[in-house]
Motif scaffolding. Structure first.
Motif, short mmCIF file in Angstrom:
data_model
loop_
_atom_site.label_atom_id
_atom_site.label_comp_id
_atom_site.label_asym_id
_atom_site.label_seq_id
_atom_site.Cartn_x
_atom_site.Cartn_y
_atom_site.Cartn_z
N LYS A 119 19.88 33.61 -41.23
CA LYS A 119 20.85 33.48 -42.33
C LYS A 119 21.81 34.66 -42.26
CE LYS A 119 21.33 33.58 -47.34
NZ LYS A 119 20.62 33.88 -48.61
N PHE A 120 23.07 34.36 -41.91
CA PHE A 120 24.10 35.37 -41.83
C PHE A 120 24.90 35.36 -43.13
CE2 PHE A 120 28.50 36.59 -40.93
CZ PHE A 120 28.31 37.85 -40.41
N THR A 121 25.06 36.53 -43.74
CA THR A 121 25.88 36.66 -44.95
C THR A 121 27.10 37.49 -44.60
OG1 THR A 121 23.90 36.53 -46.34
CG2 THR A 121 25.92 37.38 -47.37
N ALA A 122 28.28 36.86 -44.66
CA ALA A 122 29.53 37.53 -44.30
C ALA A 122 30.02 38.42 -45.43
CB ALA A 122 30.59 36.48 -43.96
N ARG A 123 30.52 39.58 -45.06
CA ARG A 123 31.14 40.50 -46.01
C ARG A 123 32.63 40.61 -45.79
NH1 ARG A 123 26.83 45.47 -46.27
NH2 ARG A 123 25.15 44.26 -47.20
N LYS A 124 33.01 40.73 -44.53
CA LYS A 124 34.44 40.86 -44.21
C LYS A 124 34.70 40.23 -42.86
CE LYS A 124 33.91 45.53 -42.36
NZ LYS A 124 34.42 46.89 -42.39
N GLY A 125 35.99 40.15 -42.52
CA GLY A 125 36.33 39.52 -41.26
C GLY A 125 37.65 39.99 -40.71
N ARG A 126 37.94 39.46 -39.54
CA ARG A 126 39.22 39.76 -38.87
C ARG A 126 39.66 38.47 -38.18
NH1 ARG A 126 42.22 44.21 -37.66
NH2 ARG A 126 43.25 44.29 -35.64
N TYR A 127 40.90 38.11 -38.42
CA TYR A 127 41.49 36.90 -37.86
C TYR A 127 42.55 37.30 -36.85
CZ TYR A 127 44.39 32.69 -37.58
OH TYR A 127 45.11 31.62 -37.13
N TYR A 128 42.56 36.62 -35.70
CA TYR A 128 43.56 36.88 -34.67
C TYR A 128 44.25 35.59 -34.30
CZ TYR A 128 45.82 37.75 -30.24
OH TYR A 128 46.76 37.82 -29.25
N SER A 129 45.58 35.64 -34.22
CA SER A 129 46.38 34.51 -33.75
C SER A 129 47.80 34.99 -33.49
CB SER A 129 46.41 33.39 -34.79
OG SER A 129 47.19 32.30 -34.33
N ALA A 130 48.42 34.44 -32.47
CA ALA A 130 49.84 34.70 -32.17
C ALA A 130 50.14 36.20 -32.09
CB ALA A 130 50.73 34.01 -33.20
N LEU A 131 49.29 36.92 -31.38
CA LEU A 131 49.47 38.36 -31.14
C LEU A 131 49.40 39.21 -32.42
CD1 LEU A 131 52.32 38.18 -28.47
CD2 LEU A 131 49.86 38.30 -28.09
N LYS A 132 48.82 38.67 -33.48
CA LYS A 132 48.69 39.40 -34.74
C LYS A 132 47.26 39.30 -35.24
CE LYS A 132 53.41 38.55 -36.11
NZ LYS A 132 54.30 37.77 -36.94
N SER A 133 46.81 40.37 -35.89
CA SER A 133 45.48 40.40 -36.48
C SER A 133 45.58 40.66 -37.98
CB SER A 133 44.63 41.51 -35.85
OG SER A 133 44.39 41.23 -34.50
N GLU A 134 44.61 40.14 -38.70
CA GLU A 134 44.59 40.30 -40.16
C GLU A 134 43.14 40.53 -40.60
OE1 GLU A 134 45.48 37.43 -44.02
OE2 GLU A 134 46.46 36.98 -42.11
N ASN A 135 42.91 41.60 -41.34
CA ASN A 135 41.59 41.87 -41.92
C ASN A 135 41.48 41.17 -43.26
OD1 ASN A 135 40.71 43.63 -39.85
ND2 ASN A 135 41.89 45.28 -40.74
N PHE A 136 40.27 40.76 -43.62
CA PHE A 136 40.06 40.13 -44.92
C PHE A 136 38.62 40.36 -45.37
CE2 PHE A 136 39.25 36.97 -41.64
CZ PHE A 136 38.03 36.43 -42.00
N TYR A 137 38.39 40.16 -46.66
CA TYR A 137 37.05 40.25 -47.24
C TYR A 137 36.63 38.88 -47.72
CZ TYR A 137 37.35 45.29 -47.08
OH TYR A 137 37.45 46.58 -46.63
#
Length: 149
Positions: A119-137
Motif C-alpha cells: 500500500k503506497f500512500t502518496a504525499r507529493k509528486g513531480r510531473y514532466y511533459s514538454a521539457l517542463k516539470s511541475e511539483n505538486f502535493y
C-alpha cells in the motif's frame, strides 16, 4: 494547471509502474511492476511476494516512490509520486485485490503466506511533459496543489 483527475487518468492508462525503495545501505532500488490493482484517494495497492527483496526493504524503511510514464512518438510524459509503502497481510485487502490468475504466483491462493499487498500512500509528486516539470502535493482532501496546505 495539473489536476488530480488528469493524474489519475494518466496513471490508469499505463501498463507498467516503477517502484523505488531504499536498501539497507541507503541506496535507491528500482523495480518495474504491473500497475496498481486498486487506487483510492492518495493510496495505490499492488500485489507482490512477502519474501521479495522489495517487501523486506519496505518493512525496514517505508520511504518509497512510484513512477509512471508514457513515451509517445512526439511527447514524453512522466509522473513521480513520493510517499510511504506499507506491507499488508490483512485478509480483507488481500481478497479485494486478488485476481484469478494470481494462483500462478501464489500456489496456495489468497491465503498463501507469500502473498501480500503493498500500500503506497502518496504525499507529493513531480510531473514532466514538454521539457517542463511541475511539483505538486497530493492533499488528503483529494486536491492537487503546488503548495503545502
Amino acid at each position: 494547471m495539473l489536476t488530480r483527475e488528469y493524474i489519475m487518468k494518466f496513471i490508469q492508462k499505463q501498463k507498467t509502474v516503477f517502484i523505488g525503495s531504499v536498501d539497507e545501505e541507503g541506496f535507491p532500488n528500482m523495480k518495474a511492476m504491473f500497475t496498481p490493482r486498486k487506487m483510492e484517494g492518495n493510496c495505490f495497492y499492488f500485489s507482490t511476494n512477502t519474501s521479495s527483496m522489495r517487501s523486506q526493504q519496505f518493512m525496514k524503511n517505508p520511504k518509497a516512490c512510484i513512477y509512471f510514464y508514457n513515451r509517445g512518438r512526439f511527447k514524453y510524459e512522466g509522473i513521480m509520486l513520493t510517499g510511504t509503502m506499507e506491507v499488508l497481510q490483512d485478509n480483507d485487502i488481500k481478497q479485494e485485490i486478488w485476481c484469478t490468475g494470481d494462483t500462478m504466483y501464489y500456489k496456495q491462493g489468497v491465503t498463501d503466506p507469500d502473498y501480500c499487498v503493498l500500500k503506497f500512500t502518496a504525499r507529493k509528486g513531480r510531473y514532466y511533459s514538454a521539457l517542463k516539470s511541475e511539483n505538486f502535493y497530493m492533499e488528503d482532501s483529494g486536491r492537487v496543489s503546488e503548495e503545502r496546505a
